[in-house]
Motif scaffolding. Structure first.
Motif, PDB file in Angstrom:
ATOM      1  N   VAL B  12      88.998 -28.166  79.649  1.00  0.00           N
ATOM      2  CA  VAL B  12      90.249 -27.453  79.853  1.00  0.00           C
ATOM      3  C   VAL B  12      90.083 -26.064  79.243  1.00  0.00           C
ATOM      4  N   THR B  13      90.151 -25.042  80.070  1.00  0.00           N
ATOM      5  CA  THR B  13      89.916 -23.689  79.543  1.00  0.00           C
ATOM      6  C   THR B  13      90.461 -22.645  80.485  1.00  0.00           C
ATOM      7  N   CYS B  14      90.658 -21.465  79.977  1.00  0.00           N
ATOM      8  CA  CYS B  14      91.169 -20.381  80.802  1.00  0.00           C
ATOM      9  C   CYS B  14      90.108 -19.363  81.144  1.00  0.00           C
ATOM     10  N   ILE B  15      88.960 -19.436  80.575  1.00  0.00           N
ATOM     11  CA  ILE B  15      87.902 -18.506  80.920  1.00  0.00           C
ATOM     12  C   ILE B  15      86.946 -19.289  81.816  1.00  0.00           C
ATOM     13  N   ARG B  16      86.668 -18.756  82.976  1.00  0.00           N
ATOM     14  CA  ARG B  16      86.006 -19.557  83.996  1.00  0.00           C
ATOM     15  C   ARG B  16      84.649 -20.107  83.542  1.00  0.00           C
ATOM     16  N   ALA B  19      83.626 -23.309  79.022  1.00  0.00           N
ATOM     17  CA  ALA B  19      83.690 -24.449  78.109  1.00  0.00           C
ATOM     18  C   ALA B  19      83.502 -25.760  78.866  1.00  0.00           C
ATOM     19  N   TYR B  77      80.221 -15.707  76.477  1.00  0.00           N
ATOM     20  CA  TYR B  77      80.938 -15.053  77.570  1.00  0.00           C
ATOM     21  C   TYR B  77      80.097 -14.013  78.318  1.00  0.00           C
TER      22      TYR B  77
END
Lengths: 417, 102
Positions: B12-16, B19, B77
């Protein structure tokens, strides 16, 4: 002097300061949404101007205090320290090549540009640069490095990662002039806080908030000046920036298009929702949270305590749960928040409640605690956000007391519809 | 230690695709797994509560939460999006091999 040594904590109010200037933590989702909100309200040209001016003012305030505290006196010392502070905050690493007459700045890793490209770059084409915050920072740094007045330098970004350029680039030239504003420092903030009081589940909220504050003390920018934590990009940011942009935008609409006031207030309130959905949500689902607090139960009273603790841990002020009846009613009070000291100092006493960020945040807390199935590892996607917040309204929020209006504390009541 | 059968899934993450996670039985020998990760070249970072953290020289992170069995792989990142899954798989294999050794 290490930057860490410039931090102060007003622990009983969960307020954080750097060289006596307030700072808070916000993630890239909130930061990008906030800036888009300002542009939606004012248009791209005026939006960018207001955002750049706000960043310029906010960083003049911060850097002036940092230079005084650190005893930085020469231009080289000041430019070096300023860029280190900017990187420490997670705003990115900016190279400045400036004199008292202006110059250039560039970076391959600015928070706004990098995060915008990461979040939207694959599916949205953008024509306008994103880094008003870095532009304002660059102008403020150049002025203060060479002991220039507040209106001496202006910075314009003409290349940006978000517009698919390989780097962000800025040109700094003689300024067009804006007024210097009274600072909002720790002494000012203390005038607008009420004595901290206990809320429901206070011991648990305070313990978790204390742990989060301690964790955040170790968070700082990496070699690129970025912070990847809790599965988001995090910044230490200046409330002066958020507040000036929001209140200038709202006041502009009040002066020029009164029929649009409700719409712009709804927009800036939504920024608070976006913060809770993304920042609070990602904190709750992160391994850091699981390590510090444990796995999520999904029980609404637990989740409400957790959200309140997160608000405190991010430096948003002393929020407390005054009443909570799941699925019916939530009353959050705040003896301090980051909106009121700015508003009172800049504009005086408000005629109506003006704590828009917390209004949106408390509504979102109710929805997140009641609706999200936390134990099922929800994906906090844009589609889920739209489903939660833009479908049939389930709750409404009313701010019944507001420190910007002269009340002793702020109070936000969320009721089921 | 007999390594459990585990799967690598997107976190579950917001940066593609940055994670990823796997879940291990809480009963495994976590201190030995941590030591094996260090022996494999990862640097131990300060713990966050119950969460143990390890980092590669490239900035990727492996987080272990013994109390729940959650393991998170956080790719740096700067890794291009198309390569993140492979970077996560390499981290996952590192943990699997460390489990074999521990």
């Amino acid at each position: 002097m290490p930057i860490e040594d410039l931090r102060q904590l007003l622990a009983e109010q969960s307020l954080t300061f750097l060289a006596g200037i307030p700072y808070v933590y916000h993630c890239h989702h909130y930061n990008l949404f906030h800036d888009q909100t300002i542009d939606d309200a004012l248009g791209e040209v005026d939006g960018a101007r207001v955002r750049t001016t706000a960043a310029h003012n906010a960083f003049r305030e911060l850097l002036g205090a940092v230079f005084a505290a650190a005893g930085a006196t020469t231009p080289a010392e000041r430019i070096s320290l300023a860029t280190e502070v900017f990187a420490w905050m997670g705003q990115g690493r900016l190279s400045l090549d400036v004199s008292g007459a202006g110059g250039r700045a560039r970076s391959g890793s600015l928070h706004y540009g990098f995060a915008w490209r990461e979040k939207y770059g694959a599916r949205v084409k953008r024509d306008e640069p994103t880094d008003a915050v870095a532009a304002g920072f660059a102008a403020a740094t150049s002025e203060l490095a060479f002991d220039l007045a507040a209106d001496a330098i202006t910075a314009t970004e003409h290349r940006c990662l978000a517009t698919r350029d390989p780097e962000c680039e800025f040109t700094l030239t003689a300024g067009k002039g804006h007024l210097s504003r009274p600072p909002v420092d720790e002494a000012t903030v203390r005038r607008y806080v009420a004595p901290a009081i206990r809320g429901l589940d206070e011991d648990r909220v305070a313990a978790i908030a204390s742990g989060l504050l301690e964790f955040m003390r170790a968070v700082h920018g990496d070699e690129r000046g970025l912070v990847a934590a809790f599965n988001v990009f995090v910044t230490a940011h200046l409330p002066g920036y958020y507040n000036e942009t929001v209140y200038e935008a709202v006041h502009h609409i009040e002066r020029t298009a009164p029929a649009g006031v409700a719409a712009v207030e709804a927009l800036v309130r939504e920024a608070g929702q976006v913060c809770v959905f993304n920042t609070f949500g990602n904190v709750l689902l992160s391994p850091e949270w699981e390590g510090m607090v444990g796995p999520l139960s999904g029980i609404p009273t637990d989740m409400m305590a957790f959200c309140t603790a997160i608000a405190r841990g991010l430096g948003f002020g002393h929020w407390l749960i005054h009443e909570y009846e799941p699925r019916k009613r939530l009353v959050i009070q705040a003896t301090s928040n980051y909106e009121a000291p700015f508003y009172r100092t800049r504009y005086g006493i408000a005629k109506k409640p003006r704590s828009y960020f917390v209004q949106g945040a408390t509504l979102a807390m109710m929805l997140l605690c009641e609706t999200v199935r936390w134990t099922e590892r929800p994906q906090l996607t844009n589609a889920y956000y739209i489903d939660l917040f833009r479908g049939k309204p389930r709750y409404r929020v009313e701010q019944t007391r507001c420190a910007t209006r002269g009340d002793a504390l702020s109070e936000y009541v969320v009721d089921a519809l | 230690m007999t390594p459990p059968r585990s799967a690598l899934t997107r976190e579950v993450t917001c940066i593609r695709s940055l994670a990823w996670r796997t879940d291990l039985p809480t009963a495994i020998d976590w201190p030995r797994l941590g030591a094996a990760l260090e022996a494999a070249g990862l640097a131990r970072r300060p713990a966050v509560g119950a969460m143990q953290r390890f980092a590669t020289t490239g900035g990727d992170q492996v987080s272990l939460i013994p109390t729940t069995g959650r393991v998170q792989f956080r790719v740096h990142y700067t890794v291009p999006e198309r390569e993140r899954r492979f970077a996560a798989e390499r981290l996952f294999q590192l943990v699997v091999r460390a489990l074999h050794r521990s």
